[in-house]
Design a protein around this motif. Structure first.
Motif, mmCIF file in Angstrom:
data_model
loop_
_atom_site.group_PDB
_atom_site.id
_atom_site.type_symbol
_atom_site.label_atom_id
_atom_site.label_comp_id
_atom_site.label_asym_id
_atom_site.label_seq_id
_atom_site.Cartn_x
_atom_site.Cartn_y
_atom_site.Cartn_z
ATOM 1 N N UNK A 152 0.625 -1.243 -0.483
ATOM 2 C CA UNK A 152 -0.325 0.233 0.050
ATOM 3 C C UNK A 152 1.195 1.020 -0.171
ATOM 4 N N UNK A 153 1.942 1.393 0.609
ATOM 5 C CA UNK A 153 2.639 2.201 0.595
ATOM 6 C C UNK A 153 3.719 3.141 -0.473
ATOM 7 N N UNK A 154 3.599 2.219 -1.229
ATOM 8 C CA UNK A 154 5.111 2.559 -2.695
ATOM 9 C C UNK A 154 3.453 2.725 -3.655
ATOM 10 N N UNK A 155 2.316 2.036 -3.663
ATOM 11 C CA UNK A 155 1.022 2.561 -4.069
ATOM 12 C C UNK A 155 0.944 3.999 -3.970
ATOM 13 N N UNK A 156 -0.122 4.403 -2.740
ATOM 14 C CA UNK A 156 0.262 5.603 -2.111
ATOM 15 C C UNK A 156 1.264 6.592 -2.792
ATOM 16 N N UNK A 157 2.846 6.472 -2.616
ATOM 17 C CA UNK A 157 3.473 7.534 -2.644
ATOM 18 C C UNK A 157 3.707 7.391 -4.906
ATOM 19 N N UNK A 158 3.433 6.602 -5.168
ATOM 20 C CA UNK A 158 2.676 6.780 -6.580
ATOM 21 C C UNK A 158 2.182 7.686 -6.964
ATOM 22 N N UNK A 159 0.358 7.078 -6.559
ATOM 23 C CA UNK A 159 -0.299 8.252 -6.712
ATOM 24 C C UNK A 159 -0.384 9.232 -6.003
ATOM 25 N N UNK A 160 0.283 9.440 -5.211
ATOM 26 C CA UNK A 160 0.742 11.243 -4.225
ATOM 27 C C UNK A 160 1.812 11.772 -5.655
ATOM 28 N N UNK A 161 2.543 10.930 -5.905
ATOM 29 C CA UNK A 161 4.008 12.060 -6.749
ATOM 30 C C UNK A 161 2.948 12.003 -8.123
ATOM 31 N N UNK A 162 2.786 10.783 -8.892
ATOM 32 C CA UNK A 162 1.468 10.700 -9.857
ATOM 33 C C UNK A 162 0.633 12.757 -10.025
ATOM 34 N N UNK A 163 -0.421 13.006 -8.854
ATOM 35 C CA UNK A 163 -0.266 13.944 -8.915
ATOM 36 C C UNK A 163 0.135 15.240 -8.505
ATOM 37 N N UNK A 164 1.642 15.028 -7.801
ATOM 38 C CA UNK A 164 2.219 16.576 -7.431
ATOM 39 C C UNK A 164 2.043 16.878 -9.425
ATOM 40 N N UNK A 165 2.646 15.894 -10.161
ATOM 41 C CA UNK A 165 3.118 15.719 -11.495
ATOM 42 C C UNK A 165 2.306 16.822 -12.765
ATOM 43 N N UNK A 166 0.928 16.652 -11.822
ATOM 44 C CA UNK A 166 -0.109 17.072 -12.948
ATOM 45 C C UNK A 166 -1.132 15.825 -13.270
ATOM 46 N N UNK A 167 -0.531 14.767 -13.436
ATOM 47 C CA UNK A 167 -0.599 13.414 -13.663
ATOM 48 C C UNK A 167 -1.541 12.494 -13.014
ATOM 49 N N UNK A 168 -3.027 12.257 -13.404
ATOM 50 C CA UNK A 168 -4.292 11.588 -13.130
ATOM 51 C C UNK A 168 -4.114 10.500 -12.836
ATOM 52 N N UNK A 169 -4.024 9.633 -11.638
ATOM 53 C CA UNK A 169 -3.812 7.686 -12.224
ATOM 54 C C UNK A 169 -5.030 7.360 -12.776
ATOM 55 N N UNK A 170 -4.936 6.558 -13.646
ATOM 56 C CA UNK A 170 -5.635 6.240 -14.953
ATOM 57 C C UNK A 170 -6.010 5.121 -14.508
ATOM 58 N N UNK A 171 -5.202 3.971 -15.237
ATOM 59 C CA UNK A 171 -5.072 2.499 -14.900
ATOM 60 C C UNK A 171 -4.403 1.915 -13.991
ATOM 61 N N UNK A 172 -4.568 1.179 -13.218
ATOM 62 C CA UNK A 172 -3.374 0.164 -12.663
ATOM 63 C C UNK A 172 -3.653 -1.228 -13.434
#
Length: 345
Positions: free
Chosen positions: A259-279
């Motif tokens: 969970x922590x790795x995915x949370x970090x990934x999704x939050x980092x995407x958003x900080x770079x204006x990238x909307x998580x779309x598919x896992x």
């Protein structure tokens, strides 16, 4: 949260590393690595580790999540019973070379099959490579003509390989030609370039993708550390060009299977204006079993993020159905948790 993309100080390879000997010389392989076995892997599945990604790998860490994605492993030569060469069944849905039409209203266009890096879990690993799959002008014209005479298709998705490996002039020409087709309402590009080789996102490429029609760019990234300072510059260039950024990731054992790795990934995407779309659930390509995470475990990992992250950070967890059946939603299903939340307001 600590800096998600620390680079190894003093390590800056000048070129992309493409064979086991180069990886060993760069100090990226563990001591005693079997170069003969890894060369056998390279003979079947292409290797490419860009300077940007090499700088992120910690060879002292046997569990390094960046190394796991890009460094070859002898296990790749073992094909499990459930693995198949074309797990997404591109071939049966190819009306003309380079086009895959699996869904009624959209179709893929694969202008080339080269990538900046070659993921060890790639579902097209049997066909991608530095010398493979570049469509000729005549083949591209035939593909564009197919889109023009297929009015039910409203979206063209450029994939491959990596479309951003095309020259800016070629990419601009292709986007312009597709943009001239009235019934194509949306264009989309799937790419790893902004994180794997961010220097390619320069002024010329930015100009090439500045078009009138809506253009979505779906960025493939699997770990927060892939978002370096250079990647941030590349992504800012893309958003400045008017491109909408989406993120897609693959759930991978040893990379992001907690969970922590995915949370970090999704939050980092958003900080770079990238909307998580598919896992994505891992596609069963040959030699990829070491990355497999069972869907039930994937659902549990995502469930652990419920109420911890904003809805903006939430991707759809999907799996390709056999024989080209398209994507199915894997979950999670909230069940009693959702019912209890509604009941308590």
């Amino acid at each position: 949260m600590p800096d998600p993309a620390p680079a190894r100080k003093g390590f800056a390879p000048a070129r992309t590393l493409r064979d086991a000997a180069s990886l060993a010389a760069a100090g990226l392989l563990p001591p005693g690595a079997d170069l003969a076995a890894l060369s056998a892997v390279a003979a079947r599945y292409a290797i490419a580790v860009t300077p940007a990604m090499a700088a992120l790998i910690d060879p002292a860490d046997p569990r390094d999540p960046v190394a796991a994605q890009y460094l070859p492993d002898a296990a790749e030569l073992a094909t499990a019973p459930h693995e198949v060469a074309d797990p997404t069944a591109d071939a049966p849905f190819t009306p003309v070379p380079g086009v895959v039409h699996r869904y009624p209203d959209r179709a893929l266009l694969k202008p080339l099959l080269a990538c900046p890096v070659y993921c060890r879990f790639c579902f097209r690993r049997e066909v991608v490579g530095p010398d493979g799959g570049l469509l000729t002008t005549e083949q591209l014209e035939a593909a564009i003509a197919w889109f023009a005479r297929t009015p039910q298709v409203r979206e063209a998705i450029l994939t491959g390989g990596d479309p951003l490996m095309l020259s800016p002039r070629r990419l601009a020409w292709l986007l312009e030609r597709l943009g001239e087709i009235p019934h194509l309402e949306i264009l989309r590009i799937h790419t790893r370039v902004p994180v794997a080789d961010p220097g390619r996102v320069n002024a010329a490429l930015s100009a090439a993708i500045t078009i009138d029609k809506p253009l979505y760019l779906c960025l493939h990234a699997n770990h927060a550390r892939e978002f370096t300072a250079e990647a941030a510059v590349a992504l800012r260039r893309l958003t400045a060009a008017g491109v909408v950024l989406l993120g897609q990731s693959v759930l991978l054992r040893g990379v992001n299977d907690d969970p922590q790795a995915l949370e970090d990934l999704f939050r980092t995407m958003l900080r770079h204006r990238v909307k998580p779309y598919y896992l994505h659930q891992l596609d069963p390509a040959p030699g990829t079993a070491r990355f497999h995470v069972p869907p039930a475990e994937g659902r549990a990992i995502l469930s652990a993020l419920r109420f911890k992250v904003t809805g903006l950070a939430w991707p759809t967890y999907v799996q390709e159905r056999p024989n080209g059946g398209g994507k199915a939603v894997v979950g999670p299903v909230w069940g009693d948790v959702a019912a209890e939340t509604l009941a308590t307001g």
